[in-house]
Design a protein around this motif. Structure first.
Motif, PDB file in Angstrom:
ATOM      1  N   GLY A  69      -9.714   5.905   2.109  1.00  0.00           N
ATOM      2  CA  GLY A  69      -9.691   6.685   3.336  1.00  0.00           C
ATOM      3  C   GLY A  69      -9.016   5.912   4.459  1.00  0.00           C
ATOM      4  N   VAL A  70      -8.121   6.570   5.189  1.00  0.00           N
ATOM      5  CA  VAL A  70      -7.397   5.926   6.284  1.00  0.00           C
ATOM      6  C   VAL A  70      -7.478   6.832   7.508  1.00  0.00           C
ATOM      7  CG1 VAL A  70      -5.190   5.011   7.089  1.00  0.00           C
ATOM      8  CG2 VAL A  70      -5.808   4.800   4.674  1.00  0.00           C
ATOM      9  N   SER A 103       6.998   6.971   1.801  1.00  0.00           N
ATOM     10  CA  SER A 103       8.157   6.107   1.557  1.00  0.00           C
ATOM     11  C   SER A 103       7.916   4.709   2.124  1.00  0.00           C
ATOM     12  CB  SER A 103       9.402   6.724   2.189  1.00  0.00           C
ATOM     13  OG  SER A 103      10.515   5.871   2.061  1.00  0.00           O
ATOM     14  N   LEU A 104       7.373   4.638   3.348  1.00  0.00           N
ATOM     15  CA  LEU A 104       7.112   3.352   3.971  1.00  0.00           C
ATOM     16  C   LEU A 104       6.013   2.575   3.250  1.00  0.00           C
ATOM     17  CD1 LEU A 104       7.280   4.573   7.665  1.00  0.00           C
ATOM     18  CD2 LEU A 104       8.863   2.946   6.623  1.00  0.00           C
ATOM     19  N   VAL A 133      -0.563  -3.827   4.989  1.00  0.00           N
ATOM     20  CA  VAL A 133       0.597  -3.157   5.580  1.00  0.00           C
ATOM     21  C   VAL A 133       0.182  -2.321   6.784  1.00  0.00           C
ATOM     22  CG1 VAL A 133       2.293  -1.335   5.171  1.00  0.00           C
ATOM     23  CG2 VAL A 133       2.023  -3.161   3.507  1.00  0.00           C
ATOM     24  N   LEU A 134      -0.909  -1.557   6.646  1.00  0.00           N
ATOM     25  CA  LEU A 134      -1.337  -0.682   7.733  1.00  0.00           C
ATOM     26  C   LEU A 134      -1.928  -1.463   8.900  1.00  0.00           C
ATOM     27  CD1 LEU A 134      -2.891   2.145   5.553  1.00  0.00           C
ATOM     28  CD2 LEU A 134      -1.010   2.438   7.174  1.00  0.00           C
ATOM     29  N   ALA A 135      -2.766  -2.448   8.614  1.00  0.00           N
ATOM     30  CA  ALA A 135      -3.422  -3.205   9.676  1.00  0.00           C
ATOM     31  C   ALA A 135      -2.479  -4.189  10.352  1.00  0.00           C
ATOM     32  CB  ALA A 135      -4.633  -3.960   9.119  1.00  0.00           C
ATOM     33  N   PHE A 175     -10.227   1.929   7.793  1.00  0.00           N
ATOM     34  CA  PHE A 175      -9.676   1.794   6.438  1.00  0.00           C
ATOM     35  C   PHE A 175     -10.885   1.723   5.521  1.00  0.00           C
ATOM     36  CE2 PHE A 175      -7.940  -0.368   2.744  1.00  0.00           C
ATOM     37  CZ  PHE A 175      -6.692   0.213   2.603  1.00  0.00           C
ATOM     38  N   THR A 176     -11.200   2.842   4.885  1.00  0.00           N
ATOM     39  CA  THR A 176     -12.458   2.973   4.159  1.00  0.00           C
ATOM     40  C   THR A 176     -12.238   2.734   2.676  1.00  0.00           C
ATOM     41  OG1 THR A 176     -13.163   4.621   5.784  1.00  0.00           O
ATOM     42  CG2 THR A 176     -14.425   4.481   3.748  1.00  0.00           C
TER      43      THR A 176
END
Length: 540
Positions: free
Chosen positions: A436-437, A462-463, A509-511, A529-530
């Motif tokens: 989960g985001v 894509s990213l 990557v997200l954080a 970020f679950t």
């Protein structure tokens, strides 16, 4: 614990711990061990998230949120990621002893006190992420010393005082997110010297004084959002038409006066919000950029007619001139160059003006909403179709969306590991365990997300180096700002579980802001970020 190559990773308490390069027999720099001890000593940790911070070596024992790398044959702390750990207390000045730190992340905690000026001594810093706390005090001038800084996020705190002029020295900063604080004084004109600055978000503060004309010289600025400040007596500088890179200009409710300058020379402008000010005079008649999705000039004192230049804007989603002093005829051809099929729509809000006439053949397409309530034309005409346009309405561009469950009839998924069906899987009724985001688009360049959802999915997957069917937008809701709060689910690719290295990669990557969404979506912030079942390491 999961081992792959020479890298060790541990997952606990729903947040991924560091992956670090560790050579056998090495230990963390002693001064940095002391610094971490001081940092913990100034924090309150009611959930005991940092209970392993007194066990062994910080790097080799994988302390929660501590990332380390070998630099010059020694182990150093390079990232401190304590995102959403329910921590309170203060940020200790000893953080400056982490001499190789690149990421300082305390987002979405309950820290109080001020930002220590000693942070300005950590010359390696690239990310300062302190948004969503209760920090107060002034912004330290010393932050301007950080020549490697890429992103400063201190929004949604209680920070006081002026924006330091020293921020003009941040030669590599791209993001200054300082919205939703109590900053005061002028926006420093010196900020235009920042060569890479993309996003300047200072909305919802107590800023005053004239808007800086020099900002027009900013070489890379794409978003300038300063809503809900008090630039009393100030006008919008005509020089802003020279900001060739500008994608979004939002100055809502800033007590601005004077005329709207001609902004037609801004070739990439896609979003303009000048609503709830005291702007006067006619609306400029030159054609705006074809990128425009949102044009909000409502709640001012504008006069004259609705200009013809609002026609021929193929991406327009919202045109609002509500509550002005416009007169003449209701325009009839604004939608002519817009392909209004499928999920595309257009809202034209002309309410509470002085429009007196309407063309005889006035037949807007089905996906166009026209609002005429409060205009003389509603009293001058009678009968359909105009009666239906003269009812009081509010702009409601699909404020939220909850994704519906798949219509497939499938057997129940196993219940022991939070399995669920991926609605987009190429394999029908395939059970998998998602991540989960929660993210929020902080300054999107659109009013209606619906027609852009496909483009968002394409670019995001894509990213993230995923297939398009691995992303599911579960729901979204528009929040005050406007900002778009979204909950995403990331599914493994045709397998039931992500392997642990992939979980680590996606979280990092997200954080770490290692991806940049297309300009139309603006900057994002990570809300959660679950890991769900992955917290127990079931995918190892």
């Amino acid at each position: 614990m999961v081992t792959f190559g020479g890298i060790f990773c541990v997952v606990i308490l729903a947040v991924m711990l560091p992956c670090l390069d560790v050579a056998l027999g090495q230990s963390t720099d002693p001064s940095e061990v002391d610094a971490l001890g001081a940092i913990k000593g100034s924090l309150l940790d009611p959930m005991n998230n940092l209970e392993n911070w007194n066990r062994g070596d910080p790097c080799t024992s994988n302390w929660t949120g501590v990332f380390c790398h070998i630099i010059n044959d020694a182990l150093h702390v390079t990232e401190l990621q304590l995102f959403k750990r329910n921590l309170s207390g203060t940020l200790a000045p000893e953080v400056s002893l982490l001499s190789q730190l690149k990421t300082l992340d305390f987002m979405w905690n309950n820290l109080t006190g001020s930002i220590p000026k000693e942070i300005g001594n950590i010359t390696t810093l690239k990310l300062i992420l302190l948004n969503g706390n209760q920090l107060s005090g002034f912004l330290p001038d010393e932050i301007g010393n950080l020549q490697n800084l890429n992103r400063l996020q201190i929004d949604q705190n209680q920070i006081l005082g002026p924006i330091p002029k020293s921020f003009a020295n941040l030669r590599h900063v791209k993001h200054l997110h300082m919205n939703n604080n109590s900053l005061s004084g002028k926006i420093p004109s010196e900020l235009w010297r920042i060569p890479l600055l993309l996003h300047l978000l200072v909305d919802n503060n107590n800023l005053s004084g004239p808007l800086p004309t020099e900002l027009a010289k900013a070489p890379a600025l794409k978003i300038f959002q300063a809503d809900n400040n008090n630039f009393s007596g100030s006008s919008i500088p005509a020089t802003y038409s020279n900001i060739k890179t500008l994608l979004k200009l939002s100055l809502r409710n800033c007590n601005l006066q004077g005329a709207i300058p001609d902004l037609s020379a801004i070739s990439e402008l896609g979003y303009l919000d000048l609503s709830w000010n005291k702007l006067t005079g006619p609306i400029p008649t030159n054609q705006l950029a074809s990128n425009i999705t949102t044009l909000d000039l409502s709640h001012n004192m504008l006069n004259g007619t609705v200009p013809l230049n609002f026609s021929g804007l193929p991406n327009l989603q919202l045109l609002s001139v509500e509550n002005n002093r416009l007169d003449g005829a209701v325009p009839s051809e604004i939608w002519n160059d817009i392909v209004l099929t499928g999920n595309r729509s257009l809202v034209l809000d002309f309410q509470n003006n002085s429009l007196k006439t309407i063309p005889a053949a006035f037949n807007p397409p089905q996906n166009v909403t026209v609002m005429l309530y409060g205009n003389p034309v509603c009293g001058n005409s009678s009968g359909a179709p105009i009666d239906s346009l003269c009812q009081p309405q509010s702009v409601n561009q699909q404020t939220s969306r909850q994704q519906q469950d798949s219509s497939l009839i499938c057997s129940p998924c196993p219940s022991d590991k939070n399995y669920e069906y991926n609605p987009s899987s190429p394999i029908p009724c395939f059970c998998a365990v998602p991540l989960g985001v929660g993210i929020r688009l902080k300054s999107p360049g659109i009013t209606d997300f619906n027609p852009y959802e496909g483009a968002f999915g394409d670019s995001t997957t894509s990213l993230l180096k995923l297939y398009i069917y691995q992303l599911h937008v579960e729901h979204y809701i528009w929040e005050v700002g406007p900002r778009l709060n979204m909950h995403l689910k990331l599914f493994p690719s045709n397998t039931s579980l992500f392997n642990m290295s992939e979980v680590v990669r996606l979280q990092h990557v997200l954080a770490g802001w290692e991806i940049t969404l297309p300009d139309i979506f603006g900057p994002y912030e990570l809300l959660n970020f679950t890991l769900g079942s992955y917290v127990d390491g079931i995918s190892k």
